[in-house]
Design a protein around this motif. Sequence first.
Motif, PDB file in Angstrom:
ATOM      1  N   LYS A   1       0.858  -1.320   0.446  1.00  0.00           N
ATOM      2  CA  LYS A   1      -0.013  -0.142  -0.024  1.00  0.00           C
ATOM      3  C   LYS A   1       1.086   1.496   0.386  1.00  0.00           C
ATOM      4  CE  LYS A   1      -0.586  -0.112   5.286  1.00  0.00           C
ATOM      5  NZ  LYS A   1      -1.551  -0.245   6.064  1.00  0.00           N
TER       6      LYS A   1
ATOM      7  N   ASP B   1       5.120  10.091   4.267  1.00  0.00           N
ATOM      8  CA  ASP B   1       5.848  10.355   5.376  1.00  0.00           C
ATOM      9  C   ASP B   1       6.264  11.459   5.792  1.00  0.00           C
ATOM     10  OD1 ASP B   1       5.782   9.548   7.766  1.00  0.00           O
ATOM     11  OD2 ASP B   1       7.879   8.325   7.485  1.00  0.00           O
TER      12      ASP B   1
ATOM     13  N   VAL C   1       4.432   0.635   1.606  1.00  0.00           N
ATOM     14  CA  VAL C   1       4.425  -0.578   3.223  1.00  0.00           C
ATOM     15  C   VAL C   1       4.055  -1.521   2.840  1.00  0.00           C
ATOM     16  CG1 VAL C   1       4.843   1.956   4.128  1.00  0.00           C
ATOM     17  CG2 VAL C   1       2.817   0.669   3.838  1.00  0.00           C
TER      18      VAL C   1
ATOM     19  N   ARG D   1       1.082  -4.405   2.908  1.00  0.00           N
ATOM     20  CA  ARG D   1      -0.788  -4.082   3.046  1.00  0.00           C
ATOM     21  C   ARG D   1      -1.032  -4.918   4.242  1.00  0.00           C
ATOM     22  NH1 ARG D   1      -4.216  -2.393  -0.190  1.00  0.00           N
ATOM     23  NH2 ARG D   1      -2.803  -2.532  -1.765  1.00  0.00           N
ATOM     24  N   ALA D   2       0.068  -5.772   4.709  1.00  0.00           N
ATOM     25  CA  ALA D   2      -0.819  -6.813   6.102  1.00  0.00           C
ATOM     26  C   ALA D   2       0.445  -5.833   7.504  1.00  0.00           C
ATOM     27  CB  ALA D   2       0.299  -8.144   5.918  1.00  0.00           C
ATOM     28  N   ASP D   3       1.034  -4.714   7.511  1.00  0.00           N
ATOM     29  CA  ASP D   3       1.596  -4.067   8.223  1.00  0.00           C
ATOM     30  C   ASP D   3       2.636  -5.105   9.059  1.00  0.00           C
ATOM     31  OD1 ASP D   3       0.069  -1.480   8.614  1.00  0.00           O
ATOM     32  OD2 ASP D   3      -0.794  -2.372   9.365  1.00  0.00           O
ATOM     33  N   ASP D   4       3.040  -5.757   8.332  1.00  0.00           N
ATOM     34  CA  ASP D   4       4.537  -6.678   8.247  1.00  0.00           C
ATOM     35  C   ASP D   4       4.780  -7.738   6.742  1.00  0.00           C
ATOM     36  OD1 ASP D   4       3.380  -9.755   8.199  1.00  0.00           O
ATOM     37  OD2 ASP D   4       2.551  -9.646  10.510  1.00  0.00           O
TER      38      ASP D   4
END
Length: 98
Positions: free
Chosen positions: A66, A70, A77, A79-82
Amino acid sequence: LKSKATSLGVVANPVKVFDILDTIGSNMRTDMGLGDIRELVSLAKKYQQDDIITGQLDVTEEGLLKSGYDKGRYILVPRADDFSEIRTYFQTIFNEQE
């Protein structure tokens, strides 16, 4: 890039080589020195195009990334935040090639 450059006789034509380097220089920044670049070119010559395994990460609905901002900078980054989905994706690609 390697196959197009060699198939068009670019390597043997200094004018074309300088034109390509000028275009790359206008659109890319690196902290690599000339010795590093020579080493990279030498390494690239050792591998055939058929040996390269590729994958693509994108920001589509089905993609694993996604985009956002910043501090005014555009970022990508997971999509799954990891990185778990990305790790699984590439493990699958490499396992299919064996």
